[in-house]
Design an enzyme around this catalytic site. Structure first.
Site, mmCIF file in Angstrom:
data_model
loop_
_atom_site.group_PDB
_atom_site.id
_atom_site.type_symbol
_atom_site.label_atom_id
_atom_site.label_comp_id
_atom_site.label_asym_id
_atom_site.label_seq_id
_atom_site.Cartn_x
_atom_site.Cartn_y
_atom_site.Cartn_z
ATOM 1 N N ARG A 150 0.716 -1.247 -0.088
ATOM 2 C CA ARG A 150 -0.237 0.114 -0.227
ATOM 3 C C ARG A 150 0.769 1.109 -0.020
ATOM 4 O O ARG A 150 0.270 2.301 -0.704
ATOM 5 C CB ARG A 150 -1.134 -0.131 1.145
ATOM 6 C CG ARG A 150 -1.979 -0.926 1.021
ATOM 7 C CD ARG A 150 -3.040 -0.942 2.192
ATOM 8 N NE ARG A 150 -4.146 -1.838 1.880
ATOM 9 C CZ ARG A 150 -5.088 -2.344 2.869
ATOM 10 N NH1 ARG A 150 -4.805 -2.292 4.063
ATOM 11 N NH2 ARG A 150 -6.006 -3.131 2.443
ATOM 12 N N LYS A 183 -16.622 -17.633 5.121
ATOM 13 C CA LYS A 183 -17.966 -17.462 5.510
ATOM 14 C C LYS A 183 -18.957 -17.104 4.685
ATOM 15 O O LYS A 183 -18.454 -15.911 3.939
ATOM 16 C CB LYS A 183 -18.214 -16.845 7.108
ATOM 17 C CG LYS A 183 -17.619 -17.327 8.053
ATOM 18 C CD LYS A 183 -17.837 -16.534 9.312
ATOM 19 C CE LYS A 183 -16.997 -17.211 10.572
ATOM 20 N NZ LYS A 183 -17.339 -16.306 11.957
ATOM 21 N N GLY A 221 -7.027 -9.041 0.567
ATOM 22 C CA GLY A 221 -5.721 -9.268 1.285
ATOM 23 C C GLY A 221 -5.328 -10.806 0.773
ATOM 24 O O GLY A 221 -3.975 -11.034 0.450
ATOM 25 N N GLY A 259 -12.648 -4.281 1.881
ATOM 26 C CA GLY A 259 -13.988 -3.953 1.965
ATOM 27 C C GLY A 259 -14.539 -3.273 0.994
ATOM 28 O O GLY A 259 -15.653 -3.464 0.575
#
Length: 393
Positions: A37, A198, A348, A371
């Protein structure tokens, strides 16, 4: 999407405030373990400096208590690494919101890093007074932090409303362009690959993508829930039984779009030295753990990827960090790299897999975001982009 870009703004002799995403992982000793980043922020900083702007950069790092300084969340290691990449010292300013002597001394070509913006009370709540105070520091506000574009915070949203000029940096602009190309008018077939532990964390994106794509490949614990929904066996694998009905609804609503694994690589425990065995789904034992897709599923999914015109990838297919269970993720990664499709990957774990298998040069665009990447795919309005669009009209 139409936003003004840093490249289109005259910054000569102006104070330029860049909100970057420098939220990098560190080990217990405070050493940066992945500077991706930071490196991604360099082009925007260099551009503003090269055109004689006086440049201020800030970012969040970690999750400090607002209003309190924390050495563990200080940007000091980031300042050091950024200095190495730019070949010049990068001073770190601790108390910066109200300006002061450091700000009065700024001149064209100067560069300072402003301490963790989340040390400032009101940052996460997008406090208007805070945003106005920070906006007063600059002539040009630049958001180059796509990774935080889904958050309405003082440095990502509020400042853009009050700064004299607000625009997107090169990283932000590139992210918007790549994602728009992948979703707004994709070359078909459009194939999405969504992995992860999940269903609950990605249920809304799975629903949204199922309505847009031609093929939705699921992996990891998500795939196990879909196997259950299709009536298959998963042994004692990670899954979410309470979301089986949701998964079945997706399968029934979009028949043929979601290929459910027909075989898997299983073991009795998650370990690099575990005995790995390929098994058909119907042959799984009650104590088997699914840790990767099997060879028949790999072959079927490769064929789908080979035919794709556009590929969107978020999340690994199996426990790729352990060699016995890396084949599925590796095979799909290599298929994506060999494809003639426009490919975009984000998150990631996805970036870690890309680096592990050495295919970064063969992915059309790699997003630094997690996100925000998911929320964009889902079709949500991202506050930081929306305000830039509003200021660009």
């Amino acid at each position: 999407m139409s936003v003004r870009r840093l490249a289109d703004i005259d910054v000569r002799g102006k104070n330029v405030f860049i909100r970057a995403d420098l939220n990098v992982p560190q080990d217990d000793a405070g050493t940066i373990t992945d500077d991706t980043r930071i490196r991604a922020s360099v082009p925007g900083i260099r551009d503003a400096l090269a055109r004689s702007g006086a440049v201020m950069v800030t970012s969040h790092l970690g999750r400090p208590t607002e209003g309190a300084y924390s050495s563990a969340d200080s940007l000091q290691p980031v300042a050091a690494r950024l200095g190495e990449l730019l070949g010049r010292p990068v001073p770190l300013i601790r108390d910066w919101v109200r300006g002061g002597e450091w700000h009065d001394r700024l001149k064209p070509g100067d560069l300072v890093l402003l301490e963790n913006c989340r040390f400032n009370a009101g940052e996460k709540k997008d406090d208007e007074a805070l945003a106005k105070a920070m906006a007063a520091l600059c002539d040009v506000y630049v958001n180059d932090a796509f990774g935080t574009a889904h958050r309405a915070e003082a440095t990502t949203h509020g400042m853009a409303k009050f700064a004299p000029v607000a625009c997107a940096g090169p990283l932000m602009a590139a992210e918007i362009e790549a994602l728009t190309r992948a979703l707004a008018n994709p070359r078909r077939p459009l194939v999405a690959i969504v992995g992860g532990a999940k269903v609950s964390t990605k249920l809304t994106i799975l629903r949204a993508l199922a309505s847009k794509v031609d093929v939705l490949i699921v992996g990891g614990g998500i795939a196990n829930t879909f196997i259950l929904a299709a009536g298959g066996r998963i042994g004692k694998s990670l899954a979410e039984p309470d979301l089986v009905a949701e998964a079945k609804t997706i399968l029934d609503t979009y028949p043929g779009k979601v290929p459910v694994p027909i075989d898997a690589v299983v073991a009795k425990r998650v370990a690099a030295d575990a005995q790995a065995s390929p098994k058909a789904i119907e042959n799984l034992a009650d104590d088997d753990l699914i840790l990767d897709i099997g060879p028949q599923t790999i072959a079927a999914l490769r064929m789908l990827v080979d035919k794709a015109g556009t590929i969107v990838w978020n999340g690994p297919i199996g426990v790729f960090e352990l060699a016995p269970f890396a084949a599925g993720t590796k095979a799909l990664a290599e298929a994506i790299a060999a494809s003639g499709a426009f490919s975009i990957a984000g998150g990631g774990d996805t970036v870690a897999a890309i680096n592990q298998f050495g295919i970064a040069d063969n992915i059309s665009y790699i997003s630094t975001a997690g996100g925000a990447f998911l929320e964009f795919l889902e079709g949500r309005t991202l506050p930081a982009i929306a305000v830039l669009e509003a200021r660009s009209r």
